[in-house]
Design an enzyme around this catalytic site. Structure first.
Site, short mmCIF file in Angstrom:
data_model
loop_
_atom_site.label_atom_id
_atom_site.label_comp_id
_atom_site.label_asym_id
_atom_site.label_seq_id
_atom_site.Cartn_x
_atom_site.Cartn_y
_atom_site.Cartn_z
CG ASP A 23 146.71 21.38 5.01
OD1 ASP A 23 147.17 20.23 5.19
OD2 ASP A 23 145.95 21.66 4.09
CG HIS A 82 147.02 17.52 2.78
ND1 HIS A 82 146.34 18.63 3.22
CD2 HIS A 82 146.12 16.81 2.04
CE1 HIS A 82 145.09 18.61 2.78
NE2 HIS A 82 144.93 17.50 2.05
CB SER A 401 142.79 18.55 -0.06
OG SER A 401 142.22 18.01 1.10
#
Length: 536
Positions: A23, A82, A401
């Site tokens: 990621d 994220h 996600s």
């Protein structure tokens, strides 16, 4: 998910599991990654902590690597939020009192809190590159991870041109299951980007926590909207203005959408602007508006008081403005309410058909991906809007996600009870035990795409440890499927190939048939005797 804090766990094995998170990196100082009470990394761990400048691993984050993306990519430290979010969903510690400005207050915890995390930063401000993705897969495999979660997706690509399909195939060879997000390009068809059958492709659905805010008009009418709006109203109503009445140098059509650089700041001071686009709040914030009212449900954290309204309620606001000489209103701060209709499929989630292999159903499964509270990077803007300087430890995000690491955590949970199961066996267990979903009727009378949107159903981790039957598949099975498609992934296809992708020993069954024509379709599946005999 039916996965309470007191769920039965095999902690000895769970603490030996390593989840590889590919990621945007991780924020190692987050409470979700504190290593208090953790022992040293498992003996099988062969990786390293190569996190770069000012990055330290611990007994929770046992490994870190980063891949050169640009001049700013000199660390595995997450500057976007994220990667921290996804890692904490999969395997974060239990953190009491986690919240976003008081919203969603409670215990934040990952699927397998005792597991170790290895982070591989492949994404930066400019995106994620194929060479970084393949490098991360190579390293994760060599390092000894057990499950890989990658919340990265895009347009569907042929398997031999898809870096995630290639990397995950190599992982599968080594007994590592890769879980991937399906993508956020719904509600359009043929948008699912995770299509390889050895990948576990995850769609997004809601939880029973719904976040709403309200618009109160000067005529006393209160309208329910959606947005993650942390701003407390100032105790008064303010003028409402339509975006086309506040335009700068752009057309009325662009102005109605609150397109970039379309609004005149001098016309918006202490006013709430009404936009015909769900993300119109971005331009409203740039232009200095007091607030914004946008069209359609908004799952995002907003940088100013804002509410996303249904088409009907949005029309009511415009009608009120057109019928009143001095229209006023206010936007009330968000609150969390219980949604008894959950889980519902998220409209933004990518869906069928599988444009690469139309006899393999994708996505495989759905999981919570709407209004998910999890760890975040304190140096990242919670709304991603330029100029939003707020800093948070936990943030509320929506997308596949977020659903992807829920399934990665569930897969690790199943593996903790069945350490020797293959990647396809773990995937099969989660698919065949998934909860049925209710097909949602939309306001236009149309129905969502059912199984073509959410696959086998909603993930059910506890049931999956005792599935009753398994559809297992090996590298040879996948190679036969590729040969039947004339796909040369790692070796040339034999001169003579038989069968089709529908013959793969897959937990779901799909065939392409002609509309209005009679058809007969035969599926062949193989089940291991010991498990079928235990079926209740």
């Amino acid at each position: 998910m039916g996965f309470p804090e007191n769920v039965d766990r095999n902690l000895t094995v769970e603490s030996d599991i390593i989840i590889g998170v590919i990621d945007s990196g991780i924020w190692p100082e987050s409470d979700s990654f504190n290593d208090e009470g953790y022992g040293p990394p498992p003996k099988k761990w062969k990786g390293t902590c190569d996190g770069g400048l000012n990055f330290t691993c611990n007994n929770k984050i046992i490994g870190a690597r980063f891949y050169t993306l640009d001049i700013h990519s000199n660390s595995a430290r997450d500057e976007e939020g994220h990667g921290s979010h996804t890692a904490s969903i999969a395997a974060g510690n239990k953190v009491p009192g986690a919240n976003f400005y008081g919203l969603a207050n409670g215990n934040a915890r990952g699927g397998v809190p005792s597991a170790g995390i290895a982070t591989y930063r492949i994404c930066g401000p400019g995106g994620c590159t194929d060479d970084s993705i393949l490098g991360a897969f190579d390293d994760a495999i060599a390092d000894g991870v057990d499950i890989i979660t990658i919340s990265v997706s895009g347009s569907p690509r042929p398997f031999n041109f898809d870096s995630i399909a290639i990397g995950s195939f190599l992982a599968m060879e080594k007994g590592i299951l890769t879980v991937q997000s399906a993508g956020n390009d719904g509600p359009f068809p043929s948008t699912v980007g995770s299509v390889a059958p050895w990948l576990f492709s995850v769609a997004a659905s809601s939880t029973d926590r719904r976040i709403i805010d309200k618009v109160v008009l000067g005529n006393g009418k209160t309208l329910i909207g959606n947005a993650v709006n942390s701003f407390t109203p100032r105790g008064a109503k303010f003028p409402l203005i339509k975006c086309e009445d506040a335009k700068s140098n752009c057309s009325d059509a662009d102005a109605r959408l609150c397109s970039d650089l379309c609004l005149d700041s001098s016309l918006l001071k202490e006013k709430i602007v009404v936009c015909d686009k769900s993300t119109g709040w971005n331009e409203a914030f740039r232009a200095g508006a007091l607030g914004s009212i946008t069209l359609d449900e908004d799952y995002f954290v907003v940088p100013l008081p804002s509410s996303g309204l249904s088409s009907h309620n949005h029309d009511l606001v415009k009608s009120y403005i057109n019928s009143t000489n001095n229209p006023h209103g206010e936007i009330i701060r968000s609150e969390a309410i219980k949604d008894i209709a959950a889980p519902k499929f998220a409209f933004f989630s990518s869906r069928e058909s599988n444009s690469i292999s139309d006899e393999i159903l994708k996505p495989d499964i759905t999981a919570p991906g709407v209004y998910i509270l999890a760890a975040y990077s304190p140096v990242a803007s919670p709304s991603s809007a330029p100029g939003d300087k707020r800093s948070v430890k936990y943030n509320i995000l929506s997308g596949t996600s977020m659903s992807c690491p829920h399934v990665a955590g569930a897969a690790a949970y199943v593996k903790s009870f069945h350490p020797h199961w293959s990647p396809s066996a773990i995937k099969s267990a989660l698919m065949t035990t998934a909860l049925s979903m209710n097909v949602t009727e939309h306001s236009d009378g149309k129905y969502e795409d059912g199984e073509f949107a959410y696959g086998a159903g909603h993930v059910n981790p506890v049931k999956a440890i005792d599935p009753g039957l398994l559809y297992d598949a090996s590298k040879d099975d996948y190679m036969k499927m590729l040969y039947s498609m004339q796909v040369h992934l790692f070796s040339p296809s034999p001169k003579e190939t038989k069968g089709s992708p529908k013959d793969l020993n897959y937990p779901s069954m799909q065939a392409l048939v002609k509309i209005g024509k009679p058809f007969t379709v035969e599926f062949t599946r193989t089940l291991p005797t010991p498990l079928t005999s235990q079926r209740s």
